[in-house]
Write a protein that holds these residues in place. Structure first.
Motif, PDB file in Angstrom:
ATOM      1  N   THR A 232      18.014 -46.751  17.466  1.00 19.83           N
ATOM      2  CA  THR A 232      17.008 -45.765  16.301  1.00 19.83           C
ATOM      3  C   THR A 232      17.283 -44.766  15.683  1.00 19.83           C
ATOM      4  O   THR A 232      18.629 -44.180  16.406  1.00 19.83           O
ATOM      5  CB  THR A 232      16.254 -44.924  17.904  1.00 19.83           C
ATOM      6  OG1 THR A 232      15.574 -46.139  18.847  1.00 19.83           O
ATOM      7  CG2 THR A 232      15.020 -44.327  17.745  1.00 19.83           C
ATOM      8  N   TYR A 233      16.695 -44.997  14.601  1.00 16.25           N
ATOM      9  CA  TYR A 233      17.347 -44.123  13.580  1.00 16.25           C
ATOM     10  C   TYR A 233      16.334 -42.958  12.511  1.00 16.25           C
ATOM     11  O   TYR A 233      15.364 -42.819  12.792  1.00 16.25           O
ATOM     12  CB  TYR A 233      17.681 -44.523  12.253  1.00 16.25           C
ATOM     13  CG  TYR A 233      18.046 -43.494  10.667  1.00 16.25           C
ATOM     14  CD1 TYR A 233      19.027 -42.975  11.063  1.00 16.25           C
ATOM     15  CD2 TYR A 233      17.050 -44.363   9.478  1.00 16.25           C
ATOM     16  CE1 TYR A 233      18.849 -41.995  10.136  1.00 16.25           C
ATOM     17  CE2 TYR A 233      17.893 -43.176   8.370  1.00 16.25           C
ATOM     18  CZ  TYR A 233      18.273 -42.065   9.128  1.00 16.25           C
ATOM     19  OH  TYR A 233      18.738 -41.056   8.147  1.00 16.25           O
ATOM     20  N   VAL A 234      16.836 -41.876  13.547  1.00 15.27           N
ATOM     21  CA  VAL A 234      15.941 -40.567  13.300  1.00 15.27           C
ATOM     22  C   VAL A 234      16.358 -40.112  11.957  1.00 15.27           C
ATOM     23  O   VAL A 234      17.306 -39.310  11.595  1.00 15.27           O
ATOM     24  CB  VAL A 234      16.424 -39.274  14.373  1.00 15.27           C
ATOM     25  CG1 VAL A 234      15.595 -38.534  14.067  1.00 15.27           C
ATOM     26  CG2 VAL A 234      16.276 -39.752  15.532  1.00 15.27           C
ATOM     27  N   ASP A 235      15.633 -39.352  10.372  1.00 15.40           N
ATOM     28  CA  ASP A 235      15.978 -39.775   9.436  1.00 15.40           C
ATOM     29  C   ASP A 235      15.305 -38.033   9.413  1.00 15.40           C
ATOM     30  O   ASP A 235      14.897 -37.462  10.297  1.00 15.40           O
ATOM     31  CB  ASP A 235      14.847 -40.636   8.695  1.00 15.40           C
ATOM     32  CG  ASP A 235      15.096 -40.031   6.793  1.00 15.40           C
ATOM     33  OD1 ASP A 235      16.034 -40.524   6.667  1.00 15.40           O
ATOM     34  OD2 ASP A 235      13.628 -39.508   6.588  1.00 15.40           O
ATOM     35  N   ALA A 236      16.511 -37.542   8.023  1.00 20.55           N
ATOM     36  CA  ALA A 236      15.679 -36.209   8.034  1.00 20.55           C
ATOM     37  C   ALA A 236      14.456 -35.800   7.415  1.00 20.55           C
ATOM     38  O   ALA A 236      14.057 -35.118   7.741  1.00 20.55           O
ATOM     39  CB  ALA A 236      16.766 -36.151   7.141  1.00 20.55           C
ATOM     40  N   ALA A 237      13.708 -37.033   7.415  1.00 17.31           N
ATOM     41  CA  ALA A 237      12.177 -36.785   6.885  1.00 17.31           C
ATOM     42  C   ALA A 237      10.748 -36.964   8.374  1.00 17.31           C
ATOM     43  O   ALA A 237      10.600 -37.448   8.113  1.00 17.31           O
ATOM     44  CB  ALA A 237      11.897 -37.482   5.783  1.00 17.31           C
ATOM     45  N   ALA A 238      12.148 -37.111   9.356  1.00 19.59           N
ATOM     46  CA  ALA A 238      10.557 -37.164  10.797  1.00 19.59           C
ATOM     47  C   ALA A 238      10.917 -36.236  11.308  1.00 19.59           C
ATOM     48  O   ALA A 238      10.652 -34.772  11.495  1.00 19.59           O
ATOM     49  CB  ALA A 238      12.559 -37.753  11.829  1.00 19.59           C
TER      50      ALA A 238
END
Length: 418
Positions: A232-238
């Motif tokens: 799971t990749y939590v992006d800066a725009a999450a």
């Protein structure tokens, strides 16, 4: 008879029964599945009694809690098996469908018709619900099936198979189209894998060791996935509240399954805010956390993650955490350590989500949803026969259509070739 003769007899009988199953009407197949579903629910007490025998032996042998969970048949899971059969009954029947009819210059019409594969062998570990799921999908798609579960679920699988076969007999259908191998002798698997004249496809479901053994020893085509190293990749725009809920579900709900999250990747711009919060929630749920050097700067109590952790399928309450510089580094990590199973991005950046879908070459890619949805039932396939992380002939969770192939059909009015 010895194991070799037993398995040959089993496969020959299944092949003969498959010819009957291939020509059953959709109505008959659906009625069979509905009767099977009702029989499972009616036999819930019987199933749990036999399941308790397996659980007692597994506990005595020191089986881990996550694996005991996979082995357990609760009333809810028995109902889930029955509901899965009903869902498969409600699905369109792919057998007999003619697609892509086209006209050639000489007047012949050419099309392709879906047909059953024939006899399918399923070799699996721990989860007795696979017995009902696999049977339902194979029979609805007009195939015969030979089921060989692990010795840890021997009593449970026998009981499920017995109930399902009784439902077949009540409709005067050949019970040899559904066979549960009842011996715990491991030689049975080796012998089944030699019977390429009678079995058309092998689907192993279980740990990497089982799947590699089957792949290396089978003379029959094998559908396989070795690991479920899901990221799971939590992006800066999450949305970080959403991200935490997704991560908790992906890791904690059922950690012992192949679609559980094994590595969490966090964009460096949100790591200071997100990591302490999600780590506290995961720790509260009993998850052991292993972090990269950057993650340990924020949370020194994290255990250090090693190179082996990035490729690990824990199947347990253990999680590897890495802070990345951005999407490109997250993508590179997934491409290096992923297993082509399931990858998730959490972001409100639409363009980035589309890049993720386009550039991540796994069998299932998700935007803003838990990896736990990577399941045939959850994706609308009814029950699931397995997951393929190779691209021939299927990729991802496999349902009814994946248990068929296509033959050419040609219509003419006397044409001959010059």
């Amino acid at each position: 008879m010895g194991v070799r003769e037993d398995m040959l007899t089993c496969a020959v009988a299944a092949q003969q029964a498959s010819r009957v199953m291939a020509n059953l009407s959709t109505d008959v197949k659906n009625r069979l599945l509905l009767n099977m579903a009702a029989a499972l629910e009616a036999g819930a007490d019987e199933l749990q009694q036999h399941n308790r025998e397996d659980l007692e032996r597994a506990r005595a042998n020191g089986m881990a809690e996550a694996m005991l969970d996979r082995l357990t048949l609760t009333p809810a899971r028995i109902k889930g098996m029955a509901d899965g059969l009903r869902e498969v009954a409600a699905l369109p029947d792919p057998v007999g469908e003619v697609t892509g009819m086209w006209l050639r210059p000489n007047g012949i019409k050419v099309g392709r018709q879906r047909i059953p594969l024939g006899v399918i062998g399923i070799i699996y570990e721990s989860r007795p619900n696979v017995t009902a799921d696999a049977a339902g999908l194979c029979l609805k798609s007009g195939n015969a099936v030979i089921l060989r579960g692990g010795s840890e679920a021997l009593h449970s699988n026998r009981a499920i198979g017995s109930i399902l076969r009784r439902a077949m007999a009540e409709l005067d259908l050949p019970t040899d189209a559904l066979q549960v191998v009842t011996t715990s002798d491991r030689a049975a698997v080796t012998e089944l894998l030699k019977l390429e004249d009678h079995i058309d496809l092998i689907i192993p479901r279980g740990g990497e060791g089982l799947i590699r053994f089957v792949s290396e020893n089978s003379r029959i085509p094998v559908i396989k996935h070795y690991k479920g190293v899901c990221h799971t990749y939590v992006d800066a725009a999450a949305d970080l509240q959403m991200a935490e809920a997704i991560c908790m579900n992906a890791k904690v709900q059922r950690p012992g399954v192949c679609n559980a999250m094994e590595t969490l990747l966090i964009h460096q711009d949100v790591a200071a805010e997100f990591l302490p919060s999600v780590a506290a929630a995961l720790h509260q749920a009993g998850v052991e956390l292993r972090g990269c050097a950057e993650a340990r700067k924020l949370l020194p109590d994290l255990l250090p993650a090693t190179e082996e952790d990035w490729a690990a399928e824990y199947l347990d309450l253990i999680l590897a955490i890495r802070i990345v510089s951005g999407y490109e580094q997250a993508r590179e990590h997934i491409q290096t350590y992923g297993s082509l199973h399931t990858e998730v991005i959490v972001t409100n950046d639409y363009r980035l989500s589309q890049r993720f879908i386009r550039e991540i070459n796994s069998s299932v890619v998700m935007v803003n949803a838990s990896s736990r949805f990577s399941d045939g039932n959850q994706l609308g396939l009814g029950a699931e026969i397995g997951i393929s992380t190779t691209k021939l002939h299927s990729f991802g969770p496999m349902g009814l259509e994946d248990l068929t192939t296509r033959k050419f059909v040609v219509f003419g009015d006397g044409q001959v070739r010059d």
